[in-house]
Every structure is written in structure tokens, then in C-alpha cells.
Design an enzyme around this catalytic site. Structure first.
Site, short mmCIF file in Angstrom:
data_model
loop_
_atom_site.label_atom_id
_atom_site.label_comp_id
_atom_site.label_asym_id
_atom_site.label_seq_id
_atom_site.Cartn_x
_atom_site.Cartn_y
_atom_site.Cartn_z
N HIS A 112 0.80 -1.23 0.00
CA HIS A 112 0.00 0.00 0.00
C HIS A 112 0.84 1.28 0.00
O HIS A 112 0.29 2.36 -0.11
CB HIS A 112 -0.94 0.03 1.21
CG HIS A 112 -0.24 0.33 2.50
ND1 HIS A 112 0.47 -0.62 3.19
CD2 HIS A 112 -0.13 1.46 3.22
CE1 HIS A 112 0.98 -0.08 4.29
NE2 HIS A 112 0.64 1.19 4.33
C1 UD1 Z 1 -2.01 5.29 6.36
C2 UD1 Z 1 -0.72 5.70 7.05
C3 UD1 Z 1 0.33 4.61 6.86
C4 UD1 Z 1 -0.21 3.26 7.29
C5 UD1 Z 1 -1.50 2.97 6.55
C6 UD1 Z 1 -2.09 1.64 6.97
C7 UD1 Z 1 -0.27 8.15 7.06
C8 UD1 Z 1 0.57 9.19 6.47
N1 UD1 Z 1 -0.17 6.93 6.47
O1 UD1 Z 1 -1.74 5.26 4.97
O2 UD1 Z 1 1.45 4.92 7.64
O3 UD1 Z 1 0.74 2.25 7.00
O4 UD1 Z 1 -2.43 4.02 6.83
O5 UD1 Z 1 -3.28 1.40 6.34
O6 UD1 Z 1 -0.97 8.38 8.01
N2 UD1 Z 1 -9.13 4.96 2.33
C9 UD1 Z 1 -10.34 4.33 2.22
N3 UD1 Z 1 -10.92 3.87 3.36
C10 UD1 Z 1 -10.35 4.01 4.59
C11 UD1 Z 1 -9.10 4.66 4.67
C12 UD1 Z 1 -8.51 5.12 3.53
O7 UD1 Z 1 -10.90 4.18 1.14
O8 UD1 Z 1 -10.94 3.57 5.58
C13 UD1 Z 1 -8.49 5.47 1.11
C14 UD1 Z 1 -8.48 6.99 1.12
O9 UD1 Z 1 -9.53 7.49 0.41
C15 UD1 Z 1 -7.15 7.35 0.53
C16 UD1 Z 1 -6.30 6.11 0.70
O10 UD1 Z 1 -7.13 5.06 1.11
O11 UD1 Z 1 -7.27 7.62 -0.83
C17 UD1 Z 1 -5.20 6.35 1.64
O12 UD1 Z 1 -5.66 6.59 2.98
P1 UD1 Z 1 -4.80 7.44 4.05
O13 UD1 Z 1 -5.34 7.28 5.42
O14 UD1 Z 1 -4.63 8.80 3.57
O15 UD1 Z 1 -3.38 6.81 4.03
P2 UD1 Z 1 -2.91 5.30 3.89
O16 UD1 Z 1 -2.29 5.13 2.57
O17 UD1 Z 1 -3.99 4.36 4.32
#
Ligand code: UD1
Length: 360
Positions: free
Chosen positions: A204
Site C-alpha cells: 500500500h
Molecule cells: C495510512 C498511514 C500509513 C499506514 C496505513 C495503513 C499516514 C501518512 N499513512 O496510509 O502509515 O501504513 O495508513 O493502512 O498516516 N481509504 C479508504 N478507506 C479508509 C481509509 C482510507 O478508502 O478507511 C483510502 C483513502 O480514500 C485514501 C487512501 O485510502 O485515498 C489512503 O488513505 P490514508 O489514510 O490517507 O493513508 P494510507 O495510505 O492508508
């Protein structure tokens, strides 16, 4: 004395659960605040259920956004919460945006901060988590570390030695506490898998999945393992979005994508796998304690102890290297390994003991 524990994203929940359990046995008044950085049921709710976490006392529901927007939103809302609740200490874990955002708020309001999992460094500032780790550590008043190399990392950055406490790994507290329960699940049968007869993949990191060439290169190389054992791939929402936008078909590349799994199901799949291939941070630690070979698909790790004495191999993202390491893992001798010191299931209790001394 009132303590607010912060969770926001998936890797926070299994770190906070044992701390909340240990605090509940103490005289501290503990509150749980969920920023809502992760909000899908399979990224958040299932972890509350699996880990028997108390329902959050405060839920912020900030959701996704750019780094600045997400961090700012958490800060704006958390400032009001701190002003209202007047905690004596705020406890943050790990390195996600919720960690840095709540730490910044507290630092400006002169509320003491405890950082659990302090001092990890990848030395790679292209990782958003590295920025979060560095800033949180410089702001924290109590720094709880998981391994000995964290302390020199912190001292070099000017953190005072008396703030640093080597208490061990709370993520492993959860692993040890829940492994017997996870072991009773039927997920292997459900997915028609045999113990040691499959591999587990997670990907991811933006650096791996946001660039189509890098992403395709990694998936191509994983086919080497896929030609030997089925590869189960619980897919992170970010990764699913990228796969769809690049038009990649993982099944055609020999992988079996499944929805993101709960804590217990993932634990069970990890424990019985032949090998794990991942770009996650925490999984490097969990596989080390479980004795499962882990190939880390990144150029660096903030958890070098898992390579030094654990089962982790830092492979990078060069497809030829990935292929070669997969062959070595299948055909070579199993390497000796050991669990790092204080990864023993009692880190949260040690943290609470330190807090008691600090409170005096
Ligand atoms: C975040 C953490 C990362 C961790 C990861 C585990 C930061 C900077 N990064 O990254 O360290 O390893 O979580 O999962 O905090 N999304 C969904 N549903 C959700 C959550 C996210 O669809 O419940 C989508 C969002 O729309 C976004 C993407 O996933 O486009 C990324 O989510 P985000 O929380 O910004 O960061 P992660 O890549 O999950």
C-alpha cells in the site's frame, strides 16, 4: 489524572488496545479518541471488535484528504477536544498523520505528550511517516521505544536521555494476547488453503503502488512465488484504487486479491503462511515473532532489528532482486531467528509503570 489515547488509522488499533487494557487496571482515567483517518468498517470497526477496544469516547470522523488537509482537519478538531477535556497527558502511537497532528496540538497547548514506538528511523524523508516520526519525537515528553537502536537515533536528534524509556513492543502484546483466538479461525479452510502452502502479500505504500511501472514490476516479480504457491493479497483501499486506475488485473498475474481482513483473520493467515511479502512496517515485526520469512518490498526499513535478528529480508523493489530472493527463500535453508528483547507481551504494562512514576 486524565489520559487521552489517540487512534486514527489501521496500524494504531493493535498498538493502543493493550495500552487501554493496562490503563484500565490502573488509577488513571483513560479516554479513547478516534480521529476517523480510517473509516471503512474493514479498516477500522473490525479492529475494535477483534481487539475488544472500548468504543471511542470521542470520534472525529475526519476521513481522507491530502496530507495537509487531513492533518489540519485533525488539528482543528482536536484542539477543541483538548480545550474541553483538559487531559494531563495525550498518548499517541506509531507514525500516521493522526499521530503528528495531535502531537502538534498538544505541544502548543503545553499538554504533555507520550509517543509509543518512538525513535524508529528509515532515514528516508520521502516517506510521509518518517516526517511524522521525527516531528512527533521532538515534541514528545515521554518516548517509549521498541528496540535498543531507537535511543541513539533520538539522542542524535537532541532528545534528552531521561525522556526515553525502552519498554518493548506493544504490537507484539496484541499478537501474543490474541494468537490463541486467531488460531481457532477457519479462514484457511474458507479460502481452501493448507498451512505453509500459500504466501501472503500486502502492498500500500505510495512509493510502490502510485507509480504504474514500479507497481507492475513488483507484481510481475511476485509471479515467481505465485508459480509455487497461491498468493493471497488482502487489498488496501489505496491499492485497489490504483489497480483500477492502471487497469491491472492481479488475477491474470497469479495473485488472489481479497478484501482487507480483520486483525484475527490476518494474524491466522500470517502465522500459517509459507512466506509474507509486504511493504508494511508492523508486519515486519509480527512475522519476526511468528518466525515466518518476510520479504520487505522497500529500499529501507525503520525496523532494522527485524533483519538483524528476525526473519525479515529487505529486498527493495527491483523485480530481479525480488525474484532471486523468492527463489532463495523457497530453496535455501531456513535462517535462525529470535524475537527481539522485550517483545514479550508485556510492553503496555511497562509503559503504565513508567507513567505512574512520571505522574508522581
Ligand atoms: C495510512 C498511514 C500509513 C499506514 C496505513 C495503513 C499516514 C501518512 N499513512 O496510509 O502509515 O501504513 O495508513 O493502512 O498516516 N481509504 C479508504 N478507506 C479508509 C481509509 C482510507 O478508502 O478507511 C483510502 C483513502 O480514500 C485514501 C487512501 O485510502 O485515498 C489512503 O488513505 P490514508 O489514510 O490517507 O493513508 P494510507 O495510505 O492508508
Amino acid at each position: 489524572m486524565k489520559i487521552i489515547g489517540i487512534v486514527g488509522a489501521r496500524p494504531n488499533f493493535m498498538k493502543m488496545a493493550p495500552i487501554m487494557r493496562a490503563l484500565a487496571k490502573s488509577d488513571f482515567e483513560a479516554m479513547l479518541c478516534h480521529t476517523g483517518q480510517h473509516y471503512d468498517d474493514n479498516m477500522s470497526k473490525v479492529f475494535f471488535d477483534d481487539l475488544e477496544l472500548p468504543r471511542p469516547d470521542i470520534f472525529m470522523g475526519v476521513g481522507s484528504g491530502s496530507h495537509a488537509k487531513q492533518t489540519a482537519k485533525i488539528m482543528t478538531e482536536f484542539e477543541d477536544i483538548v480545550l474541553k477535556e483538559k487531559p494531563d497527558l495525550v498518548m499517541v502511537v506509531g507514525d500516521v498523520n493522526s499521530t503528528i497532528a495531535c502531537s502538534l496540538v498538544c505541544a502548543k497547548l503545553m499538554i504533555p505528550i507520550a509517543h509509543v514506538e518512538a525513535g524508529l528511523r528509515s532515514w528516508d524523508r520521502e516517506m510521509p511517516e518518517e516526517i511524522n516520526r521525527m516531528v512527533t519525537d521532538i515534541l514528545a515528553d515521554l518516548l517509549f521505544t521498541t528496540s535498543a537502536e531507537a535511543e541513539p537515533n533520538l539522542l542524535r536528534e537532541g532528545v534528552a536521555a531521561e525522556k526515553i524509556h525502552f519498554t518493548g513492543n506493544v504490537m507484539i502484546d496484541s499478537l501474543m494476547f490474541y494468537l490463541p483466538k486467531a488460531d481457532r479461525l477457519t479462514i484457511l479452510d474458507d479460502l481452501e488453503l493448507k498451512p505453509q502452502g500459500y504466501g501472503l502479500v500486502t502492498l500500500h505504500r505510495p512509493s510502490n503502488v502510485d507509480d504504474p511501472d514500479t507497481f507492475r514490476g513488483i507484481l510481475d516479480a511476485l509471479g515467481e512465488a505465485g508459480s509455487r504457491v497461491p498468493l493471497i493479497w488482502p487489498m488496501h483501499p489505496r491499492t485497489r484504487k490504483m489497480i483500477e486506475s492502471f487497469g491491472i488485473d492481479p488475477k491474470a498475474m497469479g495473485l488472489r486479491p481479497v478484501e482487507p481482513l480483520g486483525y484475527l483473520e490476518f494474524m491466522k493467515l500470517m502465522k500459517d503462511s509459507r512466506l509474507v511479502m509486504t511493504d508494511s512496517g508492523g508486519i515486519q515485526e509480527e512475522t519476526t515473532v511468528l518466525g515466518i520469512p518476510c520479504l520487505t518490498l522497500r529500499e529501507n526499513t525503520e525496523r532494522p532489528i527485524t533483519c538483524d535478528i528476525g526473519t525479515n529480508t529487505l529486498v527493495g523493489v527491483n523485480p530481479d532482486n525480488i525474484r532471486k530472493t523468492i527463489i532463495d527463500t523457497f530453496e535455501g535453508e531456513a535462517q535462525p531467528w529470535q524475537a527481539p528483547p522485550l517483545w514479550d507481551g508485556h510492553a503496555a504494562e511497562r509503559i503504565v509503570e513508567v507513567l505512574k512514576g512520571w505522574a508522581k
